[in-house]
Enzyme design. Structure first.
Site, short mmCIF file in Angstrom:
data_model
loop_
_atom_site.label_atom_id
_atom_site.label_comp_id
_atom_site.label_asym_id
_atom_site.label_seq_id
_atom_site.Cartn_x
_atom_site.Cartn_y
_atom_site.Cartn_z
CE LYS A 118 -1.65 6.80 -3.40
NZ LYS A 118 -2.19 5.90 -2.50
CG ASP A 170 -9.07 5.03 2.08
OD1 ASP A 170 -8.59 5.55 3.20
OD2 ASP A 170 -8.64 4.31 1.36
CD GLU A 175 -5.10 3.47 -2.20
OE1 GLU A 175 -6.11 4.57 -1.97
OE2 GLU A 175 -4.11 3.94 -2.80
CG ASP A 211 -1.59 1.35 1.54
OD1 ASP A 211 -1.62 2.22 0.60
OD2 ASP A 211 -2.27 1.44 2.71
#
Ligand code: AMP
Length: 630
Positions: free
Chosen positions: A71, A194, A172, A9
């Site tokens: 990211k 999330d 994800e 991850d």
């Protein structure tokens, strides 16, 4: 059994590595003994590169040489991320290709987001090798469901730079569903909530008997734990200003320390009712030259007041995803929590209030995505039977049809791969070409959506309007690549275009368009109605025009005049009307006048209709606007 494939991850804030051993996923500790590795890389003066915890610690001392949240920049053009670039403490610049890169003084060169990703991945790879006692060559890496092709490619490149073959880029939420064991259930619907450090994502997945299908996704790329930290920081800064008159916003180092203290306080308040924030020597009094200290007490209740609107925003996004999946809260069997911010008691409370049940507590929210990636890795290495994974299209895809309307072939949130075909026809008599214009978005007006590409299908045998049958097919393959084909059924002639997902919308654009759509839903409905009514009016007027042209002798000069006027007036309404009511009025007028000539008109209209019905199987009314024939 094949060689081990690890699951990673690679998060915005933190990263985690996991691997399946003896059928069970294991989260691997890093070199510092932690299961979570901050996604931070820092360059020292001596050109030493620090990764993870030691890098995060340097963020305070050396903000310009320490990269976090990289990211957000991976696979992005500088132009797309200009606004975010101003929010980070290091310098983001365009490279020679216009891609976002980092200007890190201590690195002595431009550093690309892929390289930052590679440093993090390499550290995790080495941790896994140490744990397994063998070399690791392959990995499954997770990305947000919204990542476009460029972002996915760049993530793969990061893996390659770290010496890893990325065998699968996994979404994800799908990873979370795998970790939850959705594939093993009989039939269940889960919602993955999330809430990480920098982003919020919600996905609804349906699974059972070895299949996992993503039903809907929604999110906010700029809603996360960092927003909560900022609220605490703001509060601290304001309190300090009230007491001392000094604004700490001007002091970079103080800001970094405040940020860390704010995050620490937030985490403590997840299991304590009160915490003490203490920052000695935060600054120097400019007058007395004496050091000043910051000391504040923060209660959970006060924090909850500060952040309630943030948590409420996440619930609004949950509602949007549910609406898209056409589900009610009670239809969801389990809520799977992902991301550190779901540890906040207020978050869990609001989820419980909304769904009327406790969220699922089976998998650690920090680790669930990596665990899912490891499970996918074991599936791919042959250790575990394959599970089918299906993604969805975030926005509707369609073509421009008569009157500028957007005719949707693939509605948003359709699972991919998918193939949909519809038959269209021409707008004008003897039209030999049609232009297929492909758009992505929710507006009923094609031009208000994102234009993806177009092509011309020519060589259609001349025929009255409504006669030719043009079959348009949309095909989205498993990689998200869209192929559009148009075929003239009479001749078999076809033309096509391939659209890479990267030419579509970015994550934020998708988000913006969905928000626009929600905000202007009524207006969109109105516009849609306007186009539909105009098309209806055109259908009514067209046979009259044709009669006047081809059989004028059937009418007296007065009749001709009346009809000509009616046609001219109607054409003007079609061109200029902005309100559906105006068009409705004209339709009534045309119907009224036309009824006087009903026999002549209907005979012709009937013939035409029959002709069309004979030759078309569906969607007979949707006509593609012509490209003017030269
Ligand atoms: P992730 O991106 O999933 O690693 O989540 C990181 C975010 O979770 C950061 O903003 C952390 O501050 C936050 N976080 C981690 N642990 C806790 C906790 N116990 N309470 C509140 N927030 C937390």
């Amino acid at each position: 059994m094949g060689e081990k494939i690890i699951g990673i991850d690679l998060g915005t804030t933190n990263s985690v590595v996991s691997v399946v051993v003896g059928g069970e996923p294991v989260v691997i500790q890093n070199q510092e003994g932690n299961r979570i590795t901050p996604s931070v890389v820092s360059w020292t003066k001596e050109k030493e590169i620090l990764v993870g915890e030691p890098a995060k610690r340097r963020a305070i001392l050396d903000p310009q040489n320490t990269v976090y949240e990289s990211k957000r920049f991976i696979g992005r053009k500088y132009e797309e991320v200009k606004d975010i670039a101003n929010k980070v403490s290091y310098k983001v610049v365009p490279d020679e290709k216009g891609d976002a890169a980092f200007d890190i003084p201590n690195a002595g060169k431009l550093v690309r987001p892929e390289e930052v990703g590679a440093h993090i991945l390499r550290k995790l790879k080495e941790a896994a090798e140490q744990y397994l006692g063998e070399e690791v060559k392959k990995a499954v890496i997770t990305v947000p469901a919204y990542f476009n092709e460029r972002q996915r490619q760049a993530t793969k490149m990061a893996g390659k730079l770290a010496g890893l073959e990325v065998v699968r880029v996994l979404n994800e939420p799908t990873a979370a569903a795998l970790a939850y064991g959705l594939d093993k259930k009989k039939e269940a619907k889960i919602l993955v909530y999330d809430f990480g450090g920098g982003t919020f994502d919600v996905s609804i997945l349906e699974g059972g008997d070895g299949v996992i299908e993503v039903k809907a996704t929604a999110g906010d790329a700029f809603l996360g734990g960092a927003n909560i930290d900022e609220r605490i920081m703001e509060w601290l800064i304001e309190e300090f200003k009230k007491e001392t008159g000094i604004d700490l916003r001007q002091d970079r180092t103080a800001l970094q320390r405040l940020k860390e203290a704010a995050e620490q306080a937030k985490k403590e308040l997840s299991f304590k009712m009160e915490t003490e924030i203490s920052l000695p020597f935060i600054t120097i009094d400019p007058e007395t030259k004496q050091p000043l200290h910051l000391q504040k007490k923060l209660t959970r209740a006060r924090l909850e007041q500060m952040i309630e609107d943030i948590v409420d925003r996440t619930i609004e996004i949950v509602k949007r995803a549910l609406a898209d999946a056409k589900l009610k809260p009670e239809d969801i069997d389990d809520i799977v929590l992902v991301g550190g911010s779901t540890r906040i008691p207020l978050v869990q409370k609001k989820i419980k209030e909304f769904f009327g049940k406790e969220p699922h507590k089976g998998v650690n929210p920090d680790e669930v995505v990596a665990v899912g990636a490891a499970i996918q890795g074991s599936i791919l290495s042959g250790e575990k039977k394959d599970v089918l994974l299906i993604d969805v299209t975030p926005l509707s895809l369609g073509i421009e049809t008569m009157g500028g309307a957007m005719t949707v072939l693939i509605p948003r949130n359709t699972p991919i791969p998918v193939r949909k075909c519809e038959t269209f026809t021409t707008v004008r008599d003897y039209q030999t070409e049609v232009e297929i214009k492909v758009y992505q978005g929710e507006s009923p007006i094609a031009k208000e959506n994102k234009f993806l590409g177009s092509f011309i299908l020519s060589g259609i045998p001349p025929a009255p309007r409504g006669v030719p049958q043009i079959e348009v097919c949309f095909d989205i393959d498993a990689d998200g690549i869209l192929h559009v084909t148009a075929k003239d059924k009479a001749t078999g002639k076809s033309q096509s275009i391939t659209i890479q997902p990267s030419s579509g919308l970015t994550e934020e654009e998708v988000q913006k368009m969905l928000e626009e759509y929600e905000k202007h839903k009524e207006e969109y409905e109105r516009k849609k109605k306007l186009v539909e009514l105009k098309n209806q009016l055109d259908q009514l007027v067209y046979p009259i025009e044709k009669l006047l042209r081809e059989a004028a002798d059937k009418f007296t000069p007065e009749e001709q005049k009346e009809l000509q006027q009616l046609v001219a007036e109607s054409r003007k309404v079609i061109d200029e009307a902005t309100e559906p009511e105006e068009v409705e009025k004209q339709i009534q007028k045309v119907q009224q006048i036309a009824s006087k000539y009903s026999e002549k008109l209907y005979k012709l209209a009937q013939e035409e209709k029959k002709d069309n019905e004979d030759k078309k199987d569906n969607k007979g009314d949707d006509a593609i606007d012509a490209k003017p024939v030269d």
